[in-house]
Motif scaffolding. Structure first.
Motif, short mmCIF file in Angstrom:
data_model
loop_
_atom_site.label_atom_id
_atom_site.label_comp_id
_atom_site.label_asym_id
_atom_site.label_seq_id
_atom_site.Cartn_x
_atom_site.Cartn_y
_atom_site.Cartn_z
N PRO A 33 0.83 -1.20 0.00
CA PRO A 33 0.00 0.00 0.00
C PRO A 33 0.87 1.26 0.00
O PRO A 33 2.00 1.24 0.47
CB PRO A 33 -0.80 -0.12 1.29
CG PRO A 33 -0.02 -1.01 2.17
CD PRO A 33 0.74 -1.93 1.26
N MET A 74 -3.18 5.86 -2.59
CA MET A 74 -3.66 4.70 -3.33
C MET A 74 -5.17 4.84 -3.55
O MET A 74 -5.91 5.14 -2.62
CB MET A 74 -3.35 3.44 -2.52
CG MET A 74 -3.67 2.15 -3.17
SD MET A 74 -3.23 0.80 -2.01
CE MET A 74 -2.56 -0.34 -3.15
N LYS A 103 -7.45 2.51 -5.25
CA LYS A 103 -8.05 1.30 -5.80
C LYS A 103 -9.09 0.81 -4.80
O LYS A 103 -9.10 1.22 -3.64
CB LYS A 103 -6.98 0.22 -6.01
CG LYS A 103 -6.03 0.53 -7.15
CD LYS A 103 -5.11 -0.63 -7.42
CE LYS A 103 -4.29 -0.39 -8.65
NZ LYS A 103 -4.73 -1.19 -9.78
N SER A 110 -8.53 0.18 -0.87
CA SER A 110 -7.25 0.80 -0.52
C SER A 110 -7.14 1.15 0.95
O SER A 110 -6.11 0.90 1.58
CB SER A 110 -7.01 2.06 -1.35
OG SER A 110 -6.84 1.72 -2.70
#
Length: 97
Positions: free
Chosen positions: A60, A64, A66, A69
């Motif tokens: 991580p 981030m 996504k 996350s």
């Protein structure tokens, strides 16, 4: 998926495995005697050269964006804060000349 003698990582991180560090790395290292003899675990972040966030992160990082996350960052911090985890910053305390 799993730990290999050469590297670690999972391609669907953090989307499918936000708990990768505590469940798939830490638990294996602490519950199996042979795995506990691992000297180190190396990880990396594949650079996002296209600047479209399509690169596969294996650790991580700040910013981030996504799926999962926030869970992945919290999971890594949880492992980082375990009293018997050792990171580079801890090595000066453990190694004497």
């Amino acid at each position: 998926m799993g730990l290999r003698p050469t590297d670690e990582g999972v391609s669907r991180y953090p989307e499918q495995y936000p708990d990768f560090w505590t469940t798939y790395v830490w638990d294996i290292l602490t519950h199996y005697p042979q795995a506990g003899r691992v000297a180190w675990v190396a990880s990396w972040y594949n650079a996002d050269w296209k600047n479209d966030r399509s690169a596969s992160p294996y650790i991580p990082y700040k910013g981030m964006k996504k799926k999962n996350s926030k869970k992945a960052v919290a999971d890594f911090k949880k492992m980082y804060n375990y009293p018997n985890s050792v990171f580079e910053k801890d090595m000066k305390k453990r190694v004497t000349p």
